[in-house]
Design a protein around this motif. Structure first.
Motif, PDB file in Angstrom:
ATOM      1  N   UNK A  70      47.949 -22.951  58.601  1.00 23.75           N
ATOM      2  CA  UNK A  70      46.667 -22.283  58.833  1.00 23.75           C
ATOM      3  C   UNK A  70      46.347 -21.266  57.744  1.00 23.75           C
ATOM      4  N   UNK A  71      47.336 -20.498  57.325  1.00 29.55           N
ATOM      5  CA  UNK A  71      47.113 -19.488  56.282  1.00 29.55           C
ATOM      6  C   UNK A  71      46.735 -20.153  54.959  1.00 29.55           C
ATOM      7  N   UNK A  72      47.396 -21.271  54.641  1.00 29.08           N
ATOM      8  CA  UNK A  72      47.083 -22.010  53.418  1.00 29.08           C
ATOM      9  C   UNK A  72      45.657 -22.548  53.482  1.00 29.08           C
ATOM     10  N   UNK A  73      45.295 -23.130  54.614  1.00 32.44           N
ATOM     11  CA  UNK A  73      43.953 -23.693  54.755  1.00 32.44           C
ATOM     12  C   UNK A  73      42.887 -22.610  54.630  1.00 32.44           C
ATOM     13  N   UNK A  74      43.111 -21.468  55.244  1.00 33.78           N
ATOM     14  CA  UNK A  74      42.131 -20.387  55.169  1.00 33.78           C
ATOM     15  C   UNK A  74      41.974 -19.876  53.746  1.00 33.78           C
ATOM     16  N   UNK A  75      43.083 -19.808  53.005  1.00 33.10           N
ATOM     17  CA  UNK A  75      43.002 -19.342  51.617  1.00 33.10           C
ATOM     18  C   UNK A  75      42.249 -20.350  50.758  1.00 33.10           C
ATOM     19  N   UNK A  76      42.464 -21.640  51.008  1.00 28.69           N
ATOM     20  CA  UNK A  76      41.721 -22.662  50.263  1.00 28.69           C
ATOM     21  C   UNK A  76      40.245 -22.607  50.625  1.00 28.69           C
ATOM     22  N   UNK A  77      39.945 -22.485  51.899  1.00 25.91           N
ATOM     23  CA  UNK A  77      38.546 -22.404  52.329  1.00 25.91           C
ATOM     24  C   UNK A  77      37.851 -21.179  51.714  1.00 25.91           C
ATOM     25  N   UNK A  78      38.599 -20.116  51.458  1.00 21.85           N
ATOM     26  CA  UNK A  78      37.999 -18.879  50.945  1.00 21.85           C
ATOM     27  C   UNK A  78      37.484 -19.014  49.520  1.00 21.85           C
ATOM     28  N   UNK A  79      37.927 -20.059  48.791  1.00 21.66           N
ATOM     29  CA  UNK A  79      37.424 -20.261  47.422  1.00 21.66           C
ATOM     30  C   UNK A  79      36.224 -21.218  47.426  1.00 21.66           C
ATOM     31  N   UNK A  80      35.711 -21.534  48.605  1.00 22.47           N
ATOM     32  CA  UNK A  80      34.492 -22.324  48.776  1.00 22.47           C
ATOM     33  C   UNK A  80      34.566 -23.711  48.115  1.00 22.47           C
ATOM     34  N   UNK A  81      35.568 -24.509  48.493  1.00 22.67           N
ATOM     35  CA  UNK A  81      35.678 -25.829  47.880  1.00 22.67           C
ATOM     36  C   UNK A  81      34.625 -26.796  48.407  1.00 22.67           C
ATOM     37  N   UNK A  82      34.290 -27.790  47.599  1.00 21.54           N
ATOM     38  CA  UNK A  82      33.594 -28.966  48.104  1.00 21.54           C
ATOM     39  C   UNK A  82      34.637 -29.789  48.848  1.00 21.54           C
ATOM     40  N   UNK A  83      34.377 -30.033  50.117  1.00 20.62           N
ATOM     41  CA  UNK A  83      35.355 -30.681  50.984  1.00 20.62           C
ATOM     42  C   UNK A  83      35.036 -32.168  51.101  1.00 20.62           C
ATOM     43  N   UNK A  84      36.067 -33.007  50.925  1.00 26.01           N
ATOM     44  CA  UNK A  84      35.888 -34.462  50.998  1.00 26.01           C
ATOM     45  C   UNK A  84      36.922 -35.018  51.968  1.00 26.01           C
ATOM     46  N   UNK A  85      36.466 -35.689  53.018  1.00 20.00           N
ATOM     47  CA  UNK A  85      37.365 -36.249  54.012  1.00 20.00           C
ATOM     48  C   UNK A  85      36.686 -37.408  54.719  1.00 20.00           C
ATOM     49  N   UNK A  86      37.457 -38.154  55.518  1.00 18.53           N
ATOM     50  CA  UNK A  86      36.841 -39.260  56.241  1.00 18.53           C
ATOM     51  C   UNK A  86      36.497 -38.838  57.668  1.00 18.53           C
ATOM     52  N   UNK A  87      35.855 -39.730  58.383  1.00 19.76           N
ATOM     53  CA  UNK A  87      35.338 -39.396  59.706  1.00 19.76           C
ATOM     54  C   UNK A  87      36.458 -38.982  60.665  1.00 19.76           C
ATOM     55  N   UNK A  88      37.542 -39.726  60.684  1.00 17.18           N
ATOM     56  CA  UNK A  88      38.650 -39.408  61.589  1.00 17.18           C
ATOM     57  C   UNK A  88      39.241 -38.051  61.277  1.00 17.18           C
ATOM     58  N   UNK A  89      39.429 -37.760  59.994  1.00 21.90           N
ATOM     59  CA  UNK A  89      39.989 -36.472  59.604  1.00 21.90           C
ATOM     60  C   UNK A  89      39.090 -35.326  60.035  1.00 21.90           C
ATOM     61  N   UNK A  90      37.780 -35.488  59.857  1.00 22.45           N
ATOM     62  CA  UNK A  90      36.829 -34.444  60.232  1.00 22.45           C
ATOM     63  C   UNK A  90      36.837 -34.202  61.740  1.00 22.45           C
ATOM     64  N   UNK A  91      36.874 -35.290  62.505  1.00 26.23           N
ATOM     65  CA  UNK A  91      36.837 -35.165  63.966  1.00 26.23           C
ATOM     66  C   UNK A  91      38.153 -34.617  64.507  1.00 26.23           C
ATOM     67  N   UNK A  92      39.269 -35.079  63.949  1.00 26.91           N
ATOM     68  CA  UNK A  92      40.579 -34.593  64.404  1.00 26.91           C
ATOM     69  C   UNK A  92      40.728 -33.103  64.143  1.00 26.91           C
ATOM     70  N   UNK A  93      40.289 -32.657  62.971  1.00 27.50           N
ATOM     71  CA  UNK A  93      40.494 -31.265  62.596  1.00 27.50           C
ATOM     72  C   UNK A  93      39.601 -30.317  63.393  1.00 27.50           C
ATOM     73  N   UNK A  94      38.351 -30.690  63.586  1.00 25.43           N
ATOM     74  CA  UNK A  94      37.411 -29.793  64.259  1.00 25.43           C
ATOM     75  C   UNK A  94      37.396 -29.971  65.776  1.00 25.43           C
ATOM     76  N   UNK A  95      37.794 -31.155  66.259  1.00 27.97           N
ATOM     77  CA  UNK A  95      37.702 -31.440  67.685  1.00 27.97           C
ATOM     78  C   UNK A  95      36.280 -31.701  68.140  1.00 27.97           C
ATOM     79  N   UNK A  96      35.361 -31.863  67.194  1.00 26.42           N
ATOM     80  CA  UNK A  96      33.951 -32.098  67.528  1.00 26.42           C
ATOM     81  C   UNK A  96      33.759 -33.509  68.080  1.00 26.42           C
ATOM     82  N   UNK A  97      32.692 -33.702  68.834  1.00 27.72           N
ATOM     83  CA  UNK A  97      32.387 -35.008  69.407  1.00 27.72           C
ATOM     84  C   UNK A  97      31.440 -35.808  68.525  1.00 27.72           C
ATOM     85  N   UNK A  98      30.711 -35.120  67.647  1.00 32.51           N
ATOM     86  CA  UNK A  98      29.753 -35.793  66.774  1.00 32.51           C
ATOM     87  C   UNK A  98      29.998 -35.358  65.332  1.00 32.51           C
TER      88      UNK A  98
END
Length: 301
Positions: A170-198
């Motif tokens: 979590x600490x690593x992810x937050x530090x990476x997010x803090x540099x404002x990256x362009x994020x590239x992932x697939x649908x499953x990865x996005x849904x698994x990580x966020x827990x979103x339904x859509x």
């Protein structure tokens, strides 16, 4: 200015099977082979085929796998930026089913041991963009890479967390997010990580955390992207799937290439959809320049 591609080059052991075996079951493969792969190597292959300036930053160790990788990198004209003789490079068993779907079993080697000393030794002046692969930040090297990225937040950073997205500290992810990256992932990865339904909710949440463009590949449904206002979708290019090895890597590589050539977001994603369609139409994760150009003509809009 160039892109620094950070991640791994490793051995891919390809096996074509009818379907994944059940627990305790034995199956025979119909075809097998060994190639050089790894997310960063695959991304660099796309940038090279597109003629975009870049350097490949992958650790090369000592051992039989490292020897194969070193020869391939030298053949491609890459300078070896990280040499560490403490262990060999790793390998990945790629199980490709008749449908073209793939399953990976990865045994990491030196490419899983990124450390501050490696990163501090890099001359960053030639680079305006940085790509980082997820596999290299989900283990002991994660903190070294995230802290290094935080010192180069002036660069345009692309982060592809891949299927290990939920295993990244979590600490690593937050530090990476803090540099404002362009994020590239697939649908499953996005849904698994966020827990979103859509997918729109997932993209919106990810964008709120990075403050930048989020790109989500949707397979045959195309590619969605969100820049803070409206989720948009770029249709995929029709193709016949031989296997899906390297599809995501080639896609983000082409997005970086398109932006490097001055294309806009949607035009870069449209290019990436064509490149990914070309890659999945052949066996293996990479193509030489001749095959790449031939395939891109076939998928020319």
């Amino acid at each position: 200015m160039k892109t620094l591609v950070v991640g791994a080059a490793m051995i891919d052991m390809l096996m074509k099977i009818e379907a994944l075996p059940k627990s305790g079951e034995d199956v025979l493969c119909s075809e097998s082979g060994i190639v050089i792969g790894g997310c960063a190597y695959n991304v660099a292959n796309t940038l090279r085929n597109l003629g975009c300036g870049h350097s490949l930053c992958v650790p090369v160790g000592k051992g039989p796998y490292a020897d194969m990788i070193r020869l391939e990198l030298q053949k491609c004209g890459y300078e070896i930026l990280i040499q560490d003789d403490s262990q060999d490079n790793g390998y990945c068993l790629d199980l490709v089913e008749a449908s073209g779907e793939r399953t990976f079993i990865t045994a990491q080697g030196i490419e899983g041991a990124f450390c501050p000393e490696w990163m501090d030794a890099l001359d960053m002046d030639p680079y305006e963009k940085i790509y980082v692969a997820g596999y290299q930040v989900c283990n002991q090297g994660g903190h070294a890479i995230s802290k290094w990225l935080s010192r180069h937040a002036d660069k345009e950073i692309f982060f592809a967390p891949g299927p290990v997205i939920c295993s990244i500290d979590t600490e690593v992810m937050e530090e990476i997010f803090s540099v404002h990256p362009i994020l590239h992932l697939n649908e499953k990865e996005a849904m698994d990580y966020t827990g979103a339904e859509h997918i729109s909710d997932a993209a919106r949440e990810l964008c709120s955390r990075t403050g930048n463009l989020v790109i989500v590949t949707l397979g045959e449904k195309g590619t969605a992207y969100y820049e803070g206002h409206q989720l948009r979708t770029v249709p995929s290019a029709n193709t016949t799937v031989a296997d899906t090895l390297g599809a995501g890597d080639s896609h983000i590589g082409a997005v970086i290439g398109g932006l490097s050539m001055g294309l806009g977001t949607e035009e870069s994603i449209r290019l990436a959809n064509r490149v990914a369609a070309a890659v999945v139409s052949v066996q293996g994760p990479v193509m030489n320049k001749e095959m790449f150009d031939k395939k891109m003509e076939e998928y020319h809009e």
